[in-house]
Design a protein around this motif. Structure first.
Motif, PDB file in Angstrom:
ATOM      1  N   LEU A 158      86.629 -25.426  16.647  1.00 46.32           N
ATOM      2  CA  LEU A 158      85.954 -26.685  16.397  1.00 46.32           C
ATOM      3  C   LEU A 158      84.658 -26.864  17.370  1.00 46.32           C
ATOM      4  O   LEU A 158      83.669 -27.407  16.832  1.00 46.32           O
ATOM      5  N   ILE A 159      85.062 -26.948  18.561  1.00 49.19           N
ATOM      6  CA  ILE A 159      84.131 -27.245  19.553  1.00 49.19           C
ATOM      7  C   ILE A 159      83.089 -26.279  19.309  1.00 49.19           C
ATOM      8  O   ILE A 159      81.882 -26.988  19.298  1.00 49.19           O
ATOM      9  N   VAL A 160      83.224 -25.150  19.094  1.00 46.03           N
ATOM     10  CA  VAL A 160      81.737 -24.249  18.932  1.00 46.03           C
ATOM     11  C   VAL A 160      81.306 -24.666  17.614  1.00 46.03           C
ATOM     12  O   VAL A 160      80.033 -24.433  17.778  1.00 46.03           O
ATOM     13  N   ALA A 161      81.939 -24.785  16.626  1.00 45.88           N
ATOM     14  CA  ALA A 161      81.209 -25.161  15.354  1.00 45.88           C
ATOM     15  C   ALA A 161      80.529 -26.119  15.357  1.00 45.88           C
ATOM     16  O   ALA A 161      79.404 -26.422  15.119  1.00 45.88           O
ATOM     17  N   LEU A 162      80.926 -27.341  16.049  1.00 43.62           N
ATOM     18  CA  LEU A 162      80.239 -28.618  16.496  1.00 43.62           C
ATOM     19  C   LEU A 162      78.901 -28.314  17.421  1.00 43.62           C
ATOM     20  O   LEU A 162      77.914 -29.043  16.899  1.00 43.62           O
ATOM     21  N   GLN A 163      79.036 -27.627  18.488  1.00 41.89           N
ATOM     22  CA  GLN A 163      77.909 -27.395  19.012  1.00 41.89           C
ATOM     23  C   GLN A 163      76.728 -26.306  18.351  1.00 41.89           C
ATOM     24  O   GLN A 163      75.613 -26.801  18.578  1.00 41.89           O
ATOM     25  N   ASP A 164      77.226 -25.459  17.595  1.00 46.19           N
ATOM     26  CA  ASP A 164      76.529 -24.928  16.680  1.00 46.19           C
ATOM     27  C   ASP A 164      75.699 -25.796  15.607  1.00 46.19           C
ATOM     28  O   ASP A 164      74.583 -25.575  15.381  1.00 46.19           O
ATOM     29  N   HIS A 165      76.359 -26.679  15.010  1.00 54.07           N
ATOM     30  CA  HIS A 165      76.006 -27.622  14.296  1.00 54.07           C
ATOM     31  C   HIS A 165      74.765 -28.306  14.796  1.00 54.07           C
ATOM     32  O   HIS A 165      73.658 -28.469  14.286  1.00 54.07           O
ATOM     33  N   VAL A 166      75.218 -28.965  15.890  1.00 55.73           N
ATOM     34  CA  VAL A 166      73.933 -29.373  16.752  1.00 55.73           C
ATOM     35  C   VAL A 166      72.890 -28.790  16.896  1.00 55.73           C
ATOM     36  O   VAL A 166      71.530 -29.017  16.737  1.00 55.73           O
ATOM     37  N   LYS A 167      72.914 -27.361  17.565  1.00 53.82           N
ATOM     38  CA  LYS A 167      71.805 -26.597  17.791  1.00 53.82           C
ATOM     39  C   LYS A 167      70.975 -26.251  16.401  1.00 53.82           C
ATOM     40  O   LYS A 167      69.728 -26.142  16.668  1.00 53.82           O
ATOM     41  N   SER A 168      71.602 -26.255  15.376  1.00 52.03           N
ATOM     42  CA  SER A 168      70.989 -26.122  14.027  1.00 52.03           C
ATOM     43  C   SER A 168      70.221 -27.220  13.825  1.00 52.03           C
ATOM     44  O   SER A 168      69.278 -27.036  12.697  1.00 52.03           O
ATOM     45  N   ARG A 169      70.236 -28.443  14.249  1.00 50.29           N
ATOM     46  CA  ARG A 169      69.589 -29.410  13.993  1.00 50.29           C
ATOM     47  C   ARG A 169      68.638 -30.116  14.720  1.00 50.29           C
ATOM     48  O   ARG A 169      67.820 -30.912  14.516  1.00 50.29           O
ATOM     49  N   LEU A 170      68.937 -29.801  16.124  1.00 52.07           N
ATOM     50  CA  LEU A 170      67.883 -30.395  17.110  1.00 52.07           C
ATOM     51  C   LEU A 170      67.439 -29.226  17.916  1.00 52.07           C
ATOM     52  O   LEU A 170      68.162 -28.036  17.914  1.00 52.07           O
ATOM     53  N   ALA A 171      66.476 -29.447  19.050  1.00 50.47           N
ATOM     54  CA  ALA A 171      66.151 -28.426  19.975  1.00 50.47           C
ATOM     55  C   ALA A 171      67.286 -28.085  20.739  1.00 50.47           C
ATOM     56  O   ALA A 171      68.258 -28.905  21.120  1.00 50.47           O
ATOM     57  N   PRO A 172      67.448 -26.807  21.378  1.00 47.29           N
ATOM     58  CA  PRO A 172      68.479 -26.271  22.049  1.00 47.29           C
ATOM     59  C   PRO A 172      68.924 -27.160  23.103  1.00 47.29           C
ATOM     60  O   PRO A 172      70.482 -27.190  23.321  1.00 47.29           O
ATOM     61  N   THR A 204      92.208 -33.786  10.324  1.00 48.18           N
ATOM     62  CA  THR A 204      91.182 -32.865  11.128  1.00 48.18           C
ATOM     63  C   THR A 204      91.997 -32.352  12.298  1.00 48.18           C
ATOM     64  O   THR A 204      92.174 -33.094  12.839  1.00 48.18           O
ATOM     65  N   SER A 205      92.119 -30.948  12.534  1.00 51.11           N
ATOM     66  CA  SER A 205      92.635 -30.409  13.676  1.00 51.11           C
ATOM     67  C   SER A 205      91.637 -30.386  14.569  1.00 51.11           C
ATOM     68  O   SER A 205      90.467 -29.706  14.290  1.00 51.11           O
ATOM     69  N   ALA A 206      91.800 -30.792  15.665  1.00 50.01           N
ATOM     70  CA  ALA A 206      90.834 -30.203  17.078  1.00 50.01           C
ATOM     71  C   ALA A 206      91.495 -28.883  17.695  1.00 50.01           C
ATOM     72  O   ALA A 206      92.513 -28.795  17.989  1.00 50.01           O
ATOM     73  N   ASP A 207      90.438 -27.969  17.633  1.00 48.53           N
ATOM     74  CA  ASP A 207      90.742 -26.924  18.376  1.00 48.53           C
ATOM     75  C   ASP A 207      89.318 -26.141  19.045  1.00 48.53           C
ATOM     76  O   ASP A 207      88.468 -26.678  18.944  1.00 48.53           O
ATOM     77  N   ALA A 208      89.314 -25.230  19.908  1.00 42.95           N
ATOM     78  CA  ALA A 208      88.335 -24.640  20.560  1.00 42.95           C
ATOM     79  C   ALA A 208      87.308 -23.965  19.409  1.00 42.95           C
ATOM     80  O   ALA A 208      86.254 -24.165  19.714  1.00 42.95           O
TER      81      ALA A 208
END
Length: 541
Positions: free
Chosen positions: A487-501, A481-485
């Protein structure tokens, strides 16, 4: 404490009861002699890289070690540090010392010399038994601590020091047992040091068999036909129960492996040795799930797995069961309580929760004033049960802060859901308050691990330029898996979709690995220290 005929086998090797009419009880005599009395002398108890050993072999080896201790002049009540890899010599020396009334102290074999030096000096140990591979570190540790006790080496080369094997060969093969009582000191374990200097935790004679009865038999339903493999080592409270106390309590067997449990090595043991019970920690399960070496359905003999050390991320548990067809029974224990006291149940596992109290234990969640909190609220867990340690050695301040009458403070934050299950939120000193609301690092980590790119994650609180604390995540990506900007946004959005903002990580740093204790716990305090050395200059947008 004195030496007299063993409450079980007497000096001539005859079999008897585990507890004498006078109320004497010796944990080693109980664990060994219950199997001899049941006719299991010829049955395999341990398999290590050198061969297999029967209950009768172990009984003789333990007695020989009792006599070795007598020859060396180590007296009942004195301490004996065991810096031993997982081979037959560990149960030999551990049980032999207990039978002799000597107090064994299993040492974390991955410590550095300065840490070993602390243990040698703090414990006031009379002697040390050390695996040959660890000898250089222990020699350095003895120099640092100016410790001049007896040293015996398990191995072929002792650099002029006595070797365990010849001493055992020369010793008598039967021995008397110390007349200990159930509440007498049995052994010590040093805490893992995930939040500071390890503390010597003093355990009683009765505690080993109680953990086997309450969790090993009461929850895991371990039986004589089981073969256990614990990736967690014997020096760890969790591993000691898994691979020694639990199987010996019922006449089962255990596989001992001296090397570090890499995914490839663990997968090989699961295929080759075919254990029925596997005991791991969350970080290892995550690595195995991501490994192509993991045995799939039909490639192993497992009936059940266990996890402890930290909360098992729900995504890891579900992936494991999907790939192997076997449940992981997640639970929480502590060095102070010796083994697991809250756990899921086989056949009723709910991934993402820690479960309910193990029968025989009581727990409660309290606030800063030690008042119980309401269902759904976060509180610190306290536990009461028969396996609580007596105290910390040479540390009255920590003893008084942890052992509160019948209750023991765990230092872990939990909440209880409407179904009655306890959900682990993190260590008390790891919890974050963001925008005035508690944030559980473990819930954020679990959400991150639910993303297909993430193998491991650790979350800490970091102050921005305005001095406000926000979550920061350290992420280990899956291979390839490649780390890039993006992916950071994708991971942040992934958390927001599962937990309170307010839970989402404001910063994400990709790392090759996370700092851990030898028992697999993530050392968030190390990450906090690193971050404090490089304060952030940016405020949240």
């Amino acid at each position: 404490m004195s030496l007299a005929a063993a409450p079980g086998r007497d000096g001539n090797g005859r079999k008897g009861a585990g507890t004498s009419p006078a109320g004497f009880y010796n944990a080693a005599v109980d664990l060994i002699d219950r199997n001899l009395a049941a006719g299991r002398a010829a049955k395999t108890v341990f398999i290590d890289e050198a061969g297999s050993y029967s209950y009768g072999d172990l009984a003789e080896r333990a007695d020989r070690f009792v006599n070795v201790l007598h020859t060396l002049g180590v007296a009942p009540g004195e301490r004996l540090v065991l810096a031993l890899l997982d081979t037959i010599d560990f149960p030999t020396c551990f049980l032999g010392a207990i039978k002799a009334g000597v107090v064994p102290i299993p040492a974390n074999t991955l410590l550095q010399p300065a840490d070993f030096a602390h243990m040698l000096a703090d414990s006031g140990a009379r002697a040390l038994v050390v695996s040959e591979a660890l000898l250089p570190k222990l020699v350095e540790a003895a120099d640092i601590a100016k410790w001049d006790g007896l040293v015996v080496v398990s191995g072929a080369e002792g650099q002029g020091r006595p070797l365990l094997a010849p001493l055992m060969a020369e010793a008598d093969k039967t021995a008397l047992a110390a007349q200990t009582r159930p509440d007498d000191v049995c052994f010590w374990l040093y805490s893992s040091g995930s939040t500071g200097r390890p503390k010597g935790t003093v355990h009683r004679q009765s505690s080993l068999i109680e953990t086997a009865r309450l969790f090993g038999q009461g929850v895991l339903e371990i039986g004589e036909g089981d073969l256990v493999y614990s990736a967690a080592k014997l020096f760890f409270a969790y591993g000691l129960g898994n691979a020694l106390t639990f199987p010996m309590a019922v006449g089962a067997s255990a596989v001992l492996v001296s090397g570090r449990p890499t995914p490839d090595m663990v997968a090989d043991v699961l295929r080759r040795a075919r254990p029925t019970l596997f005991c791991g920690v969350p970080t290892l399960y995550a690595a195995l799930v991501a490994s192509p070496a993991l045995p799939g359905r039909g490639e192993h003999a497992l009936r059940l797995c266990t996890s402890a050390g930290e909360a098992l991320p729900a995504e890891v548990g579900r992936a494991w069961t999907e790939l192997t067809g076997v449940e992981i029974v997640d639970g929480i224990g502590s060095t102070e309580m010796l083994h697991i006291f809250v756990s899921n149940r086989p056949g009723a596992v709910r991934y993402g929760v820690t479960g309910r109290p193990v029968p025989g234990y009581r727990v409660r969640l309290v606030d800063e004033t030690r008042r119980e909190v309401a269902t759904g609220e976060i509180g610190e867990m306290e536990v009461s049960g028969p396996t609580a340690a007596a105290h910390y050695w040479n540390n009255p301040e920590k003893t008084h802060a942890t052992f509160l009458g019948e209750w023991v403070k765990t230092g872990d934050k939990f909440r209880q859901d409407e179904a009655g299950d306890y959900i682990h939120c993190g260590r008390a000193d790891d919890m974050l308050k963001v925008s005035g609301i508690w944030v559980s690092p473990m819930e954020v980590e679990s959400a991150l691990i639910g993303h297909p790119a993430v193998q491991e994650a650790a979350v800490i609180g970091v102050a921005d330029a305005a001095g406000l604390v926000k979550p920061k995540a350290f992420v280990v990506l899956k291979p390839g898996t490649s780390a890039d900007a993006a992916l950071i946004v994708a991971l942040q959005d992934h958390v927001k979709s599962r937990l309170a903002p307010h839970n989402y990580p404001r910063w994400i740093e990709f790392v090759d690995d996370l700092p851990k204790t030898a028992t697999g716990k993530i050392q968030r305090h190390v990450l906090r220290s690193r971050e404090a050395a490089h304060p952030r200059g940016d405020a949240e947008k």
